[in-house]
Design a protein around this motif. Structure first.
Motif, PDB file in Angstrom:
ATOM      1  N   VAL A   8      35.907  33.057  40.033  1.00 57.07           N
ATOM      2  CA  VAL A   8      36.167  34.074  41.052  1.00 57.07           C
ATOM      3  C   VAL A   8      37.562  33.791  41.597  1.00 57.07           C
ATOM      4  CG1 VAL A   8      35.504  35.016  43.290  1.00 57.07           C
ATOM      5  CG2 VAL A   8      33.731  34.339  41.648  1.00 57.07           C
ATOM      6  N   THR A  10      40.491  35.090  44.237  1.00 56.95           N
ATOM      7  CA  THR A  10      40.542  35.890  45.456  1.00 56.95           C
ATOM      8  C   THR A  10      41.967  36.101  45.940  1.00 56.95           C
ATOM      9  OG1 THR A  10      38.376  35.028  46.116  1.00 56.95           O
ATOM     10  CG2 THR A  10      39.717  36.051  47.835  1.00 56.95           C
ATOM     11  N   ASP A  12      44.470  39.103  48.567  1.00 56.02           N
ATOM     12  CA  ASP A  12      44.387  39.992  49.729  1.00 56.02           C
ATOM     13  C   ASP A  12      43.943  41.399  49.346  1.00 56.02           C
ATOM     14  OD1 ASP A  12      45.269  37.964  51.430  1.00 56.02           O
ATOM     15  OD2 ASP A  12      47.381  38.470  51.089  1.00 56.02           O
ATOM     16  N   VAL A  15      39.691  41.010  44.503  1.00 60.79           N
ATOM     17  CA  VAL A  15      38.889  39.837  44.158  1.00 60.79           C
ATOM     18  C   VAL A  15      38.427  40.036  42.714  1.00 60.79           C
ATOM     19  CG1 VAL A  15      36.786  38.525  44.596  1.00 60.79           C
ATOM     20  CG2 VAL A  15      38.130  39.426  46.523  1.00 60.79           C
ATOM     21  N   ARG A  17      36.012  38.771  39.712  1.00 54.73           N
ATOM     22  CA  ARG A  17      34.747  38.058  39.563  1.00 54.73           C
ATOM     23  C   ARG A  17      34.156  38.336  38.194  1.00 54.73           C
ATOM     24  NH1 ARG A  17      31.055  41.863  39.217  1.00 54.73           N
ATOM     25  NH2 ARG A  17      31.014  43.679  40.606  1.00 54.73           N
ATOM     26  N   THR A  71      37.610  43.882  42.007  1.00 56.56           N
ATOM     27  CA  THR A  71      36.834  44.475  43.096  1.00 56.56           C
ATOM     28  C   THR A  71      37.644  44.541  44.381  1.00 56.56           C
ATOM     29  OG1 THR A  71      35.875  42.370  43.853  1.00 56.56           O
ATOM     30  CG2 THR A  71      34.718  43.541  42.082  1.00 56.56           C
ATOM     31  N   PRO A  73      38.256  43.704  48.102  1.00 56.85           N
ATOM     32  CA  PRO A  73      37.794  42.646  49.001  1.00 56.85           C
ATOM     33  C   PRO A  73      37.111  43.175  50.255  1.00 56.85           C
ATOM     34  CG  PRO A  73      40.200  42.715  48.915  1.00 56.85           C
ATOM     35  CD  PRO A  73      39.701  43.703  47.911  1.00 56.85           C
ATOM     36  N   THR A 109      46.865  46.870  44.082  1.00 60.10           N
ATOM     37  CA  THR A 109      45.747  46.136  43.493  1.00 60.10           C
ATOM     38  C   THR A 109      46.083  45.621  42.100  1.00 60.10           C
ATOM     39  OG1 THR A 109      44.174  47.486  44.742  1.00 60.10           O
ATOM     40  CG2 THR A 109      43.312  46.302  42.829  1.00 60.10           C
ATOM     41  N   LEU A 116      46.872  37.246  39.636  1.00 61.45           N
ATOM     42  CA  LEU A 116      45.745  36.317  39.739  1.00 61.45           C
ATOM     43  C   LEU A 116      45.295  35.827  38.372  1.00 61.45           C
ATOM     44  CD1 LEU A 116      43.607  38.041  42.528  1.00 61.45           C
ATOM     45  CD2 LEU A 116      44.730  35.810  42.695  1.00 61.45           C
TER      46      LEU A 116
END
Length: 207
Positions: A8, A10, A12, A15, A17, A71, A73, A109, A116
């Motif tokens: 996962v 994370t 701002d 997220v 997962r 997703t 947050p 996003t 990430l």
């Protein structure tokens, strides 16, 4: 290098997962979004809800690739996916792709989700090279990729007939030592490479 771990991650604005079979219905809607269809290639076979359910239900069991749900947050809503696949152990390389539905576009996003998973690929999986390809007319995606540090390596000209015209395919990649230097933020706010800040003579990075 262990792709069997599905983390996962994370941020701002996003997220990331692991997928579950319960995500299939929403992913079916996203895959059939007209803009998603325009900017992604054909899957090579006819998709059905059953195939999509089986696909996303099996993503967490894949030992040689990483598929993560993007997703929101704020409420956990499913926005799309990011993937590291086509792993080549000898060269420690992978191919990256991202797919976002309408709710996930135009709000940063995609940029954050890309940072990430690419960061995870270099910093946790020990990859040396992450590459991608995108249609030349997908200007928004190309801008995001440049913004996070991908470098254009070439263009395959007129590779596919799409929407009444021949489409180019842009090939891009980022290397581990490049990522270590900029961590997905190679450009200053004025669009120039960070290494050129303070040098008035430096040209603005092409968009």
């Amino acid at each position: 290098m262990d792709f069997s771990v599905k983390p996962v991650l994370t941020g701002d604005r996003a997220v990331l997962r692991p997928f579950t079979e319960a995500d299939a219905e929403r992913m079916w809607e996203i895959i059939n979004d007209p803009e998603v269809e325009r900017f992604t290639g054909s899957p090579g076979h006819e998709l059905t809800p059953e195939l999509v359910r089986a696909w996303y239900g099996s993503r967490s069991a894949q030992p040689d690739r990483l598929d993560l749900a993007v997703t929101d947050p704020a409420d956990g809503g499913l926005l799309g996916e990011v993937v590291l696949h086509e792993w080549e152990p000898e060269s420690r390389s992978c191919t990256f792709r991202i797919l976002l539905g309408a709710r996930g576009r135009g709000r940063g996003t995609g940029t954050e989700a890309t940072r990430l998973i690419v960061g995870y690929g270099f910093e946790e999986l020990g990859l040396h090279r992450i590459q991608l390809d995108a249609y030349g007319y997908n200007h928004r995606a190309l801008h995001v990729y440049e913004k996070v540090g991908f470098v254009v390596e070439g263009v395959r000209r007129e590779v596919e007939w799409r929407d009444g015209a021949w489409a180019d395919e842009v090939l891009m990649a980022v290397l581990d030592h490049q990522w270590a230097a900029h961590r997905g933020r190679p450009l200053a706010d004025d669009g120039r490479p960070l290494a050129d800040r303070g040098r008035p003579e430096a040209g603005v990075t092409a968009r």
